[in-house]
Design a protein around this motif. Structure first.
Motif, PDB file in Angstrom:
ATOM      1  N   LYS A  57       0.520  -0.950  -0.260  1.00 25.34           N
ATOM      2  CA  LYS A  57       0.128  -0.329  -0.262  1.00 25.34           C
ATOM      3  C   LYS A  57       0.771   1.250  -0.217  1.00 25.34           C
ATOM      4  O   LYS A  57       0.251   2.468  -0.645  1.00 25.34           O
ATOM      5  CB  LYS A  57      -1.114  -0.153   1.190  1.00 25.34           C
ATOM      6  CG  LYS A  57      -1.977  -1.070   0.826  1.00 25.34           C
ATOM      7  CD  LYS A  57      -3.156  -0.739   2.198  1.00 25.34           C
ATOM      8  CE  LYS A  57      -4.426  -2.319   2.127  1.00 25.34           C
ATOM      9  NZ  LYS A  57      -4.625  -2.138   3.788  1.00 25.34           N
ATOM     10  N   GLY A  76       3.924   1.142  -1.521  1.00 23.56           N
ATOM     11  CA  GLY A  76       4.188   1.542  -3.160  1.00 23.56           C
ATOM     12  C   GLY A  76       4.745   0.314  -2.587  1.00 23.56           C
ATOM     13  O   GLY A  76       5.371   1.147  -4.703  1.00 23.56           O
ATOM     14  N   LYS A 103       0.844  12.531  -1.729  1.00 25.55           N
ATOM     15  CA  LYS A 103       0.393  11.464  -2.144  1.00 25.55           C
ATOM     16  C   LYS A 103       0.635   9.556  -1.425  1.00 25.55           C
ATOM     17  O   LYS A 103      -0.945   9.370  -0.995  1.00 25.55           O
ATOM     18  CB  LYS A 103       0.747  10.682  -3.519  1.00 25.55           C
ATOM     19  CG  LYS A 103      -0.416   9.756  -4.232  1.00 25.55           C
ATOM     20  CD  LYS A 103       0.268   9.270  -5.072  1.00 25.55           C
ATOM     21  CE  LYS A 103      -0.811   8.060  -6.278  1.00 25.55           C
ATOM     22  NZ  LYS A 103      -0.212   7.900  -7.384  1.00 25.55           N
ATOM     23  N   VAL A 104       1.481   9.472  -0.803  1.00 24.89           N
ATOM     24  CA  VAL A 104       2.242   8.382   0.065  1.00 24.89           C
ATOM     25  C   VAL A 104       0.828   8.738   1.180  1.00 24.89           C
ATOM     26  O   VAL A 104       0.909   8.046   2.023  1.00 24.89           O
ATOM     27  CB  VAL A 104       3.225   8.170   0.192  1.00 24.89           C
ATOM     28  CG1 VAL A 104       3.768   7.079   0.725  1.00 24.89           C
ATOM     29  CG2 VAL A 104       4.319   8.186  -1.595  1.00 24.89           C
ATOM     30  N   GLU A 163      -1.614  10.485   1.827  1.00 28.27           N
ATOM     31  CA  GLU A 163      -2.418  10.751   1.122  1.00 28.27           C
ATOM     32  C   GLU A 163      -3.261   8.244   1.587  1.00 28.27           C
ATOM     33  O   GLU A 163      -3.989   8.658   2.440  1.00 28.27           O
ATOM     34  CB  GLU A 163      -2.866  11.074   0.626  1.00 28.27           C
ATOM     35  CG  GLU A 163      -3.321  12.849   0.855  1.00 28.27           C
ATOM     36  CD  GLU A 163      -4.095  13.349   2.017  1.00 28.27           C
ATOM     37  OE1 GLU A 163      -4.920  12.734   2.422  1.00 28.27           O
ATOM     38  OE2 GLU A 163      -3.373  14.193   2.516  1.00 28.27           O
ATOM     39  N   THR A 164      -1.933   8.489   0.987  1.00 29.01           N
ATOM     40  CA  THR A 164      -2.494   7.052   0.830  1.00 29.01           C
ATOM     41  C   THR A 164      -2.228   6.210   2.465  1.00 29.01           C
ATOM     42  O   THR A 164      -3.180   5.124   2.618  1.00 29.01           O
ATOM     43  CB  THR A 164      -1.874   6.216   0.027  1.00 29.01           C
ATOM     44  OG1 THR A 164      -1.958   6.971  -1.065  1.00 29.01           O
ATOM     45  CG2 THR A 164      -1.956   4.253   0.098  1.00 29.01           C
ATOM     46  N   ALA A 165      -1.548   7.135   3.438  1.00 30.31           N
ATOM     47  CA  ALA A 165      -1.206   5.745   4.227  1.00 30.31           C
ATOM     48  C   ALA A 165      -1.826   6.550   5.560  1.00 30.31           C
ATOM     49  O   ALA A 165      -2.471   5.344   6.382  1.00 30.31           O
ATOM     50  CB  ALA A 165       0.326   7.125   5.349  1.00 30.31           C
ATOM     51  N   GLY A 195      -4.872   6.506   4.837  1.00 31.39           N
ATOM     52  CA  GLY A 195      -6.135   5.317   4.914  1.00 31.39           C
ATOM     53  C   GLY A 195      -5.748   3.869   5.747  1.00 31.39           C
ATOM     54  O   GLY A 195      -6.944   2.869   6.759  1.00 31.39           O
TER      55      GLY A 195
END
Length: 144
Positions: free
Chosen positions: A27, A29, A93-94, A96-98, A100
């Motif tokens: 998740k 990357g 971006k990383v 914002e992903t993290a 979640g």
């Protein structure tokens, strides 16, 4: 674009479950480069994101029988006293992903040394700093 310093040190994180690793780091990357399925003490997993390479061993309960680590209780926090630094190209971006799926320990911010980073904890307790790419050998990255 800043080129990070070359380094021949590899991190090998001792963990009991490759599936959790692949899910969590995937998740962020990371991609699986190769994997030897856990079979007694022979499991090994290599994952990569950009110039970041992480290795994981053995992927099963044999992690608790490793010669050095078996001296400690099984519930000892993994990686205590260690910060694993991972450089990410698109840190916003990383982040914002993290948000979640990861335990955010410190939110994304500009640090006194001028780089953006954030801190998270992986499923096994390893403390990770996700930061912008930089050359650690350049002292302009020192605390100002």
């Amino acid at each position: 674009m800043v080129k990070p310093a070359q380094n021949n040190v590899l991190l090998e994180l001792h963990i009991p479950d490759f599936e959790k690793v692949k899910q969590f780091y995937g998740k962020l990357g990371f991609k699986v480069i190769w994997e030897r399925k856990p079979e007694e003490k022979k499991g090994y997993l290599v994952m990569k994101m950009g110039g970041n390479i992480l290795c994981f061993y053995p992927g099963n309960e044999f992690v608790y029988e490793q010669e050095y680590f078996k001296k400690f209780p099984q519930d000892t926090k993994r990686g205590y006293g260690i910060e694993v630094v991972i450089m990410a190209e698109n840190i916003e971006k990383v982040y914002e992903t993290a948000k979640g799926f990861a335990n955010i320990v410190e939110e994304l911010q500009v640090k006194p040394w001028g780089l953006k980073d954030f801190r998270i904890e992986d499923p096994f307790g390893y403390y990770l700093r996700i930061t912008e790419p930089h050359d650690i050998l350049d002292n302009k990255n020192a605390v100002k």
